[in-house]
Design an enzyme around this catalytic site. Sequence first.
Site, mmCIF file in Angstrom:
data_model
loop_
_atom_site.group_PDB
_atom_site.id
_atom_site.type_symbol
_atom_site.label_atom_id
_atom_site.label_comp_id
_atom_site.label_asym_id
_atom_site.label_seq_id
_atom_site.Cartn_x
_atom_site.Cartn_y
_atom_site.Cartn_z
ATOM 1 N N ARG A 35 0.826 -1.215 0.000
ATOM 2 C CA ARG A 35 0.000 0.000 0.000
ATOM 3 C C ARG A 35 0.855 1.257 0.000
ATOM 4 N NH1 ARG A 35 -4.800 -2.594 2.601
ATOM 5 N NH2 ARG A 35 -6.523 -1.128 2.630
ATOM 6 N N ARG A 75 -21.599 -2.421 2.835
ATOM 7 C CA ARG A 75 -20.895 -3.706 2.903
ATOM 8 C C ARG A 75 -21.082 -4.319 4.289
ATOM 9 N NH1 ARG A 75 -14.551 -4.213 1.468
ATOM 10 N NH2 ARG A 75 -14.197 -2.949 3.321
HETATM 11 P P1 AMP Z 1 -8.449 -3.647 4.197
HETATM 12 O O1 AMP Z 1 -9.202 -4.770 4.789
HETATM 13 O O2 AMP Z 1 -7.467 -4.072 3.130
HETATM 14 O O3 AMP Z 1 -9.319 -2.502 3.739
HETATM 15 O O4 AMP Z 1 -7.529 -3.059 5.369
HETATM 16 C C1 AMP Z 1 -8.101 -2.540 6.555
HETATM 17 C C2 AMP Z 1 -7.089 -1.677 7.284
HETATM 18 O O5 AMP Z 1 -5.948 -2.477 7.649
HETATM 19 C C3 AMP Z 1 -6.502 -0.527 6.476
HETATM 20 O O6 AMP Z 1 -7.341 0.612 6.458
HETATM 21 C C4 AMP Z 1 -5.208 -0.286 7.220
HETATM 22 O O7 AMP Z 1 -5.428 0.366 8.453
HETATM 23 C C5 AMP Z 1 -4.758 -1.714 7.555
HETATM 24 N N1 AMP Z 1 -3.919 -2.282 6.484
HETATM 25 C C6 AMP Z 1 -4.219 -3.349 5.673
HETATM 26 N N2 AMP Z 1 -3.221 -3.590 4.814
HETATM 27 C C7 AMP Z 1 -2.261 -2.675 5.082
HETATM 28 C C8 AMP Z 1 -0.987 -2.393 4.510
HETATM 29 N N3 AMP Z 1 -0.493 -3.103 3.488
HETATM 30 N N4 AMP Z 1 -0.274 -1.367 5.051
HETATM 31 C C9 AMP Z 1 -0.740 -0.643 6.080
HETATM 32 N N5 AMP Z 1 -1.936 -0.834 6.638
HETATM 33 C C10 AMP Z 1 -2.702 -1.845 6.149
#
Ligand code: AMP
Length: 208
Positions: free
Chosen positions: A88, A122
């Site tokens: 990310r 969602r």
């Molecule tokens: P997601 O389920 O992919 O939308 O991720 C939910 C939350 O997890 C994000 O908003 C971040 O706070 C954290 N997160 C997930 N993947 C990453 C990543 N690669 N780097 C940093 N934070 C992450």
Amino acid sequence: MNIILLGPPGVGKGTVAGKLSEKFSFPHIATGDMLRENVAQKTELGMEAKNHMDKGLLVPDDVVIEMIKERLQKKDCEKGFILDGFPRTINQADQIGSFTKMDKVVNLHVSDELIIKRLGRRRICSECGSIYHLEYMKPKKEGICDKCSGKLHQRKDDKPDAIINRLEVYRKETEPLIKYYQDKKLIVNVDGSGTPEEVFELVVEDIS
Ligand code: AMP
């Protein structure tokens, strides 16, 4: 094949990754799911991550990079894997690039309007993590997961303030990865605005 799914929150990365994982038998590795598991189990990592996650901000790079490095060393990743939500940041991409070769980076794109509509409605299964949508992918029984009968809930970071933060963070930190992987000739652009089945078919066509 090592695949990255790139795109803003709510674009459908998790849904596509789940289907790709079934079709190709590669593990679906979602850093968001791994972090949420750590939060639920109240591990040290989870305690550190929770605050950032609830606000829709990124968890510090070093925490996530360490977690993913460990995961990719597991035996089930030998033939390939699907990364959902990682990298990310440019730093995360550099780090993963230094120890693993990527084959394709699928860039899913939709309008902001559709993202807000998708995320706000969602719902997630609190037991197995399956994803539903109150309009497009309704569960058969309201509030109950079709697969495991777990209770469905709304993620804290799918509420309006956190959605706005997540979109801002995406634009600033993650969107530059499109050019980063374009320069490496790995990007495949896919319109994510169709139904889950339509988007999945487009992805399969474009990576084959
Ligand atoms: P997601 O389920 O992919 O939308 O991720 C939910 C939350 O997890 C994000 O908003 C971040 O706070 C954290 N997160 C997930 N993947 C990453 C990543 N690669 N780097 C940093 N934070 C992450």
